[in-house]
Design a protein around this motif. Structure first.
Motif, PDB file in Angstrom:
ATOM      1  N   GLY A 156      74.324 110.384  46.309  1.00 53.21           N
ATOM      2  CA  GLY A 156      74.905 109.922  47.563  1.00 53.21           C
ATOM      3  C   GLY A 156      73.844 109.484  48.562  1.00 53.21           C
ATOM      4  N   GLU A 157      72.733 110.220  48.652  1.00 53.31           N
ATOM      5  CA  GLU A 157      71.654 109.843  49.574  1.00 53.31           C
ATOM      6  C   GLU A 157      70.965 108.565  49.113  1.00 53.31           C
ATOM      7  N   ILE A 158      70.788 108.410  47.796  1.00 57.33           N
ATOM      8  CA  ILE A 158      70.214 107.163  47.278  1.00 57.33           C
ATOM      9  C   ILE A 158      71.159 106.004  47.549  1.00 57.33           C
ATOM     10  N   GLN A 159      72.457 106.233  47.367  1.00 56.65           N
ATOM     11  CA  GLN A 159      73.445 105.187  47.621  1.00 56.65           C
ATOM     12  C   GLN A 159      73.371 104.722  49.079  1.00 56.65           C
ATOM     13  N   ARG A 160      73.238 105.636  50.002  1.00 58.48           N
ATOM     14  CA  ARG A 160      73.184 105.281  51.426  1.00 58.48           C
ATOM     15  C   ARG A 160      71.994 104.375  51.716  1.00 58.48           C
ATOM     16  N   VAL A 161      70.841 104.689  51.115  1.00 57.02           N
ATOM     17  CA  VAL A 161      69.655 103.852  51.334  1.00 57.02           C
ATOM     18  C   VAL A 161      69.869 102.455  50.751  1.00 57.02           C
ATOM     19  N   LEU A 162      70.367 102.394  49.523  1.00 54.30           N
ATOM     20  CA  LEU A 162      70.584 101.092  48.895  1.00 54.30           C
ATOM     21  C   LEU A 162      71.626 100.278  49.666  1.00 54.30           C
ATOM     22  N   GLN A 163      72.637 100.946  50.210  1.00 55.69           N
ATOM     23  CA  GLN A 163      73.630 100.241  51.026  1.00 55.69           C
ATOM     24  C   GLN A 163      72.993  99.686  52.293  1.00 55.69           C
ATOM     25  N   ASN A 164      72.107 100.457  52.902  1.00 56.07           N
ATOM     26  CA  ASN A 164      71.410  99.955  54.101  1.00 56.07           C
ATOM     27  C   ASN A 164      70.601  98.704  53.778  1.00 56.07           C
ATOM     28  N   LEU A 165      69.926  98.702  52.654  1.00 52.17           N
ATOM     29  CA  LEU A 165      69.147  97.537  52.262  1.00 52.17           C
ATOM     30  C   LEU A 165      70.063  96.321  52.038  1.00 52.17           C
ATOM     31  N   LEU A 166      71.155  96.525  51.331  1.00 48.42           N
ATOM     32  CA  LEU A 166      72.066  95.416  51.036  1.00 48.42           C
ATOM     33  C   LEU A 166      72.731  94.894  52.304  1.00 48.42           C
ATOM     34  N   ASP A 167      73.021  95.778  53.247  1.00 48.95           N
ATOM     35  CA  ASP A 167      73.649  95.335  54.496  1.00 48.95           C
ATOM     36  C   ASP A 167      72.754  94.377  55.266  1.00 48.95           C
ATOM     37  N   GLU A 168      71.445  94.462  55.050  1.00 47.33           N
ATOM     38  CA  GLU A 168      70.515  93.549  55.715  1.00 47.33           C
ATOM     39  C   GLU A 168      70.007  92.472  54.764  1.00 47.33           C
ATOM     40  N   GLN A 169      70.802  92.190  53.732  1.00 49.84           N
ATOM     41  CA  GLN A 169      70.507  91.101  52.799  1.00 49.84           C
ATOM     42  C   GLN A 169      69.188  91.294  52.054  1.00 49.84           C
ATOM     43  N   VAL A 170      68.804  92.538  51.794  1.00 52.64           N
ATOM     44  CA  VAL A 170      67.590  92.833  51.038  1.00 52.64           C
ATOM     45  C   VAL A 170      67.979  93.103  49.592  1.00 52.64           C
ATOM     46  N   PRO A 171      67.502  92.310  48.633  1.00 57.93           N
ATOM     47  CA  PRO A 171      67.832  92.561  47.227  1.00 57.93           C
ATOM     48  C   PRO A 171      67.276  93.907  46.768  1.00 57.93           C
ATOM     49  N   ILE A 172      67.971  94.542  45.852  1.00 59.08           N
ATOM     50  CA  ILE A 172      67.521  95.839  45.330  1.00 59.08           C
ATOM     51  C   ILE A 172      67.177  95.712  43.845  1.00 59.08           C
ATOM     52  N   ARG A 173      66.696  94.537  43.456  1.00 54.60           N
ATOM     53  CA  ARG A 173      66.342  94.347  42.050  1.00 54.60           C
ATOM     54  C   ARG A 173      65.140  95.196  41.643  1.00 54.60           C
ATOM     55  N   ASP A 174      64.177  95.334  42.562  1.00 52.33           N
ATOM     56  CA  ASP A 174      62.958  96.081  42.233  1.00 52.33           C
ATOM     57  C   ASP A 174      63.196  97.564  42.478  1.00 52.33           C
ATOM     58  N   LEU A 175      64.052  98.173  41.666  1.00 59.33           N
ATOM     59  CA  LEU A 175      64.420  99.567  41.874  1.00 59.33           C
ATOM     60  C   LEU A 175      63.267 100.530  41.607  1.00 59.33           C
ATOM     61  N   VAL A 176      62.350 100.134  40.764  1.00 57.96           N
ATOM     62  CA  VAL A 176      61.234 101.034  40.460  1.00 57.96           C
ATOM     63  C   VAL A 176      60.425 101.300  41.720  1.00 57.96           C
ATOM     64  N   ARG A 177      60.049 100.243  42.430  1.00 59.90           N
ATOM     65  CA  ARG A 177      59.267 100.451  43.667  1.00 59.90           C
ATOM     66  C   ARG A 177      60.091 101.128  44.746  1.00 59.90           C
ATOM     67  N   ILE A 178      61.403 100.816  44.798  1.00 58.25           N
ATOM     68  CA  ILE A 178      62.259 101.480  45.786  1.00 58.25           C
ATOM     69  C   ILE A 178      62.317 102.977  45.506  1.00 58.25           C
ATOM     70  N   PHE A 179      62.528 103.349  44.244  1.00 56.11           N
ATOM     71  CA  PHE A 179      62.613 104.770  43.903  1.00 56.11           C
ATOM     72  C   PHE A 179      61.286 105.487  44.137  1.00 56.11           C
ATOM     73  N   GLU A 180      60.176 104.815  43.839  1.00 51.28           N
ATOM     74  CA  GLU A 180      58.862 105.447  44.076  1.00 51.28           C
ATOM     75  C   GLU A 180      58.653 105.718  45.557  1.00 51.28           C
ATOM     76  N   ALA A 181      59.001 104.743  46.404  1.00 50.87           N
ATOM     77  CA  ALA A 181      58.843 104.928  47.845  1.00 50.87           C
ATOM     78  C   ALA A 181      59.749 106.034  48.363  1.00 50.87           C
ATOM     79  N   LEU A 182      60.970 106.113  47.855  1.00 49.00           N
ATOM     80  CA  LEU A 182      61.894 107.162  48.291  1.00 49.00           C
ATOM     81  C   LEU A 182      61.388 108.534  47.869  1.00 49.00           C
ATOM     82  N   SER A 183      60.810 108.627  46.664  1.00 47.74           N
ATOM     83  CA  SER A 183      60.301 109.920  46.196  1.00 47.74           C
ATOM     84  C   SER A 183      59.205 110.435  47.116  1.00 47.74           C
ATOM     85  N   LEU A 184      58.315 109.545  47.534  1.00 50.80           N
ATOM     86  CA  LEU A 184      57.218 109.970  48.414  1.00 50.80           C
ATOM     87  C   LEU A 184      57.723 110.406  49.790  1.00 50.80           C
TER      88      LEU A 184
END
Length: 682
Positions: free
Chosen positions: A510-538
Motif C-alpha cells: 500500500g505504501e509503495i502504491q501511494r508513491v507510484l500513484q503520486n508519480l503517475l499523477d504528475e505524469q512521471v513514468p514508472i518504467r524504471d522500477l529498479v531505480r525507484i525501488f532502490e531509492a525508496l529502500s534507502l
C-alpha cells in the motif's frame, strides 16, 4: 515423406489432365476406376467421422479434384468403348453382371441413381451450403465483436483471440467454398447424363457404320458398355454427393457423427418403445410377413428397455437449459463490480467497432494498452466497450470505475480537421478533445481536399483512441491498483530479487502504491522500477512519509523526468525569488494530503497571477516552461498551482542538476500590486 505429400497432389492433377488426351490401356483404366470408387468411399467415411466441418477444411478442393478425375475416367472409357468396343473388366462386369445384361434394367438403374444424386442429394446439399455460407458471413461481425469483447474483458489472451478470429475466417471461407463446390457435384450429374447419351448414340453409329454390326448387335454391345461406364461413374459421384451433404449439414460437436447419432437416438425410452410397438402392430395387417416386423419391433423394445435416461437427460437439460443465476454472495459481488475503464457508444457509432463496416476501434484500443504500458509503465486494464441507447446521437463516453470522466462526439461519415483555414471547409466547428485546438468535423469525402490545404485530418477512431489515451494518462494513478503493484514487483523480482526483498521488508504494498500513484499523477513514468525501488529502500530507513518517499524516487529519476521538457537542448524555467521561496518554506504546513503553502489569500493570488503571466509570455514565444523550486517545496507548490494552472510541471532543483542546460524565462517575486493581480486574473 513431406516432399512426397507436397508433390503428390500437383503431380496427380497433371496426370489427370494427361488422361484427357492420352489413351489408357484397359488394365490401367480398371485400376483407376477402382481407385476412384475407393477414394470416394474414403472421403464419405472421413466426412462421417469429423467432429466439425472445419476439421475437413480441404473437402471443397478434394471435391473438385475427384470430380475432375472422374470426368477424365469418363473420357478415357468413352475413347475405349467407341474405339475397341471394350473398356476393361470393371465396366464390362457392371454392364453384364450388375444389370443382368439387360439394357432396360441398366437404363432404369442408371436413371434412378442419377435422379437420387441430382434431384435429392445434390440439390439438398447445394441449398444447405448456400444457406450456411450466407448465415456464416452474416454472423461474422457479431462473432468478431464477441471475440474482441472477451479480449477487452481479459477473458482470453491475444493468442486465443487470434486463433478464434482465424477460425471464424476459416469457417466463412469453408462455407463459401462449399457453396461453389456443390455446383461441381450438380454439374457432374448433368455431365454424366450427357456422356452416357453420347456414348449410346456414338456407339450405335460406329458399330453400324464403321464396324459393320447389325442394329441389334450394336445396341446390345454399346448400350451395355455405356450403361456400365455410367454406373461406374455414378457410384463414386453418389458417394461424394452424400459426403457433401454430410459435411455441410454437420454441426460442431464433441463426438463423431456415428457416436452422436446413436447417442441422441437412444437417449429416451419412449420413442423406442412406441416405434417397437408400432412395428409389432403392423403384423395384424393381413398378408404382411410377420417375422421381419416381429424381429425389428422386438429389437426396438429391447433397446428401449435398456436405455438409462436419467443421467443423459439430466446432462442434456443441464446443457440446453440456461444457467439460472444463484443469489450467492459471490454472484452478487460479481454483479456489483464495476469496470476500471469503460467506453460507451451511441447507437450510430457502432460502426466504429464493426469490422465488416471497416471499424477498427477495438484493435486500436488493444494497441493503446501496449502503448500505455511502454510509455508510462502501467498495465492499462481491459476496456469494456458497449453501446448505450440513452446517449445522444454521435456521442461517446469514457468512464472510470462506472463514473463518466470524459465525453466527446464522432459524427458518422465525417473526419476531424485540425488547423488553420478551417473556414473554407463545411462542417461543425468544435474543440479538439485533448488539446483544445480549433477543429471542425467535415464530410469524409473532403479529406483529400483538406490535406492538400495543409490541414491535419484525423479519423473518428483515432479521435476516440487519443481521447481515451489522454484520460488514461491523466488518471493513471487511480487506475494503479494494489494487485497491479504486486504484479510489477513480481516482474522486477525476477531480475532484481534483492532490491524487491529489501523494499518489501521496509514498506507495504500500500505504501509503495501511494508513491507510484503520486508519480503517475504528475505524469512521471514508472518504467524504471529498479531505480525507484532502490531509492525508496534507502529513504524508507528514515521515514515512511509518502511525500518524502516520492521526492526520493523523483530524485533517482531526475534526467528521465526532465527529458520531456527539454527543447533545443535546454529546459526553460520559471523560478521563485529567494526571499519569496524562504517565505514559502516558512509557510509550509502538513495536511492529510501532504504539505501545503499556507499563504493568505491575497499573497497566494499574487503568486499564481504572476506565474500565469510568465507562463503565457513564454508560450507566446513557443516555449513550454516548467516551475523550479527547492525539493522541500516541490510537492506543496504543485498542489498550489494545480487548480488554476492545470498541468504546469513543477520540478525541483535536484531534478534539474546535470540533466540539460537551464534557461530562465522569469522569476516570481510575489510583489505585484493588488490591482495588477486582479486585472491579470480577470
Amino acid at each position: 515423406m513431406k516432399r512426397l505429400t507436397q508433390l503428390g497432389v500437383p503431380v496427380g492433377i497433371v496426370l489427370i489432365i494427361v488422361m484427357l488426351v492420352v489413351p489408357l490401356p484397359a488394365m490401367v483404366l480398371d485400376l483407376l476406376i477402382a481407385a476412384n470408387i475407393s477414394g470416394a468411399l474414403v472421403v464419405l467415411l472421413t466426412g462421417m467421422f469429423v467432429r466439425r466441418p472445419l476439421d475437413f477444411a480441404s473437402f471443397p478442393s478434394i471435391l473438385l479434384v475427384m470430380t475432375l478425375f472422374r470426368l477424365a475416367l469418363n473420357v478415357s472409357a468413352t475413347r475405349l468403348v467407341l474405339a475397341d468396343g471394350y473398356a476393361g473388366k470393371v465396366i464390362d462386369t457392371f454392364g453384364h453382371f450388375v444389370v443382368s445384361g439387360s439394357l432396360v434394367i441398366g437404363l432404369i438403374v442408371f436413371a434412378i441413381l442419377v435422379i437420387i444424386q441430382f434431384v435429392v442429394i445434390t440439390n439438398g446439399a447445394g441449398r444447405v451450403a448456400e444457406v450456411g455460407a450466407r448465415f456464416t458471413l452474416d454472423a461474422m461481425p457479431g462473432k468478431q465483436m464477441a471475440i474482441d469483447a472477451d479480449l477487452n474483458a481479459g477473458l482470453i489472451d491475444d493468442d486465443e483471440a487470434r486463433r478464434r478470429r482465424q477460425e471464424v475466417a476459416a469457417e466463412a471461407d469453408f462455407y463459401g467454398a462449399m457453396d461453389g463446390g456443390s455446383k461441381f457435384v450438380k454439374g457432374d450429374a448433368i455431365a454424366a447424363i450427357v456422356i452416357t447419351l453420347v456414348n449410346l448414340i456414338g456407339g450405335f453409329a460406329i458399330g453400324v457404320g464403321s464396324k459393320g454390326m447389325d442394329l441389334g448387335e450394336a445396341i446390345h454391345t454399346y448400350s451395355l458398355l455405356s450403361i456400365g461406364d455410367g454406373l461406374v461413374s455414378q457410384i463414386p459421384a453418389l458417394l461424394l454427393s452424400v459426403a457433401t451433404g454430410l459435411v455441410v449439414t454437420r454441426s460442431t460437436a464433441d463426438e463423431d457423427m456415428g457416436t452422436d447419432i446413436v447417442r441422441q437416438l437412444t437417449r429416451h425410452k419412449m420413442p423406442l418403445r412406441v416405434a417397437g410397438s408400432g412395428a409389432i402392430a403392423l403384423c395384424l395387417i393381413p398378408g404382411l410377413p410377420k417375422l421381419p416386423f416381429l424381429v425389428i419391433g422386438g429389437a426396438l423394445l429391447l433397446a428401449g428397455s435398456r436405455v438409462d435416461e436419467s443421467e443423459p437427460s439430466a446432462a442434456a437439460d443441464a446443457e440446453s437449459a440456461p444457467a439460472v443465476p444463484q443469489d450467492t454472495p459471490e454472484q452478487l459481488v460479481a454483479d456489483i463490480q464495476v469496470d476500471p475503464i469503460g467506453l460507451e457508444l451511441s447507437a450510430d457509432l457502432i460502426d466504429l467497432v464493426d469490422p465488416s463496416a471497416g471499424g477498427d476501434l477495438l484493435d486500436r484500443v488493444k494497441a493503446l494498452r501496449k502503448k500505455v504500458a511502454s510509455d508510462i509503465g502501467v498495465v492499462m486494464p481491459p476496456v469494456r466497450t458497449r453501446d448505450n441507447l440513452e446517449l445522444p446521437m454521435k456521442t461517446y463516453v469514457i468512464k472510470l470505475f462506472g463514473v463518466e470522466v470524459a465525453r466527446g462526439e464522432a459524427p458518422p461519415g465525417t473526419v476531424l480537421a485540425i488547423g488553420e483555414y478551417l473556414s473554407v471547409l463545411p462542417g461543425t466547428p468544435v474543440k479538439e478533445p485533448v488539446f483544445g485546438l480549433d477543429a471542425k468535423w467535415i464530410p469524409a469525402e473532403l479529406r483529400a481536399q483538406a490535406e492538400i490545404q495543409g490541414i491535419t485530418v484525423v479519423d473518428r477512431a483515432s479521435v476516440v483512441t487519443t481521447h481515451m489515451a489522454d484520460v488514461v494518462r491523466t488518471h493513471a494513478g487511480r487506475l494503479l491498483g494494489r494487485e497491479d503493484v504486486k504484479l510489477l514487483s513480481d516482474v522486477v523480482k525476477q531480475t532484481h530479487p534483492v532490491v524487491v526483498e529489501e523494499l518489501l521488508a521496509q514498506l507495504s504494498l500500500g505504501e509503495i502504491q501511494r508513491v507510484l500513484q503520486n508519480l503517475l499523477d504528475e505524469q512521471v513514468p514508472i518504467r524504471d522500477l529498479v531505480r525507484i525501488f532502490e531509492a525508496l529502500s534507502l529513504r524508507a530507513r528514515e521515514t515512511k512519509d509518502a511525500e518524502a518517499l516520492t521526492e526520493s524516487a523523483r530524485g533517482a529519476l531526475g534526467a528521465a523526468i526532465v527529458q520531456p521538457y527539454v527543447s533545443d537542448g535546454a529546459v526553460h524555467v520559471i523560478s521563485f525569488e529567494p526571499q519569496l521561496e524562504q517565505r514559502m518554506l516558512e509557510a509550509l504546513r502538513p495536511t492529510e494530503e501532504g504539505t501545503v503553502v499556507a499563504f493568505d489569500m491575497e499573497t497566494g493570488q499574487v503568486v499564481l497571477t504572476e506565474l500565469a503571466r510568465l507562463m503565457v509570455e513564454a508560450e507566446n514565444q513557443s516555449v513550454h516552461p516548467v516551475v523550479a523550486c527547492a525539493p522541500q517545496l516541490r510537492g506543496a507548490v504543485r498542489r498550489m498551482v494545480q487548480p488554476s494552472l492545470g498541468r504546469m510541471p513543477v520540478l525541483s532543483y535536484r531534478e534539474l542538476t546535470g540533466s540539460a542546460q537551464v534557461r530562465s524565462v522569469g522569476v516570481v517575486t510575489g510583489r505585484l500590486s493588488s490591482v495588477g493581480a486582479a486585472g491579470l486574473l480577470a
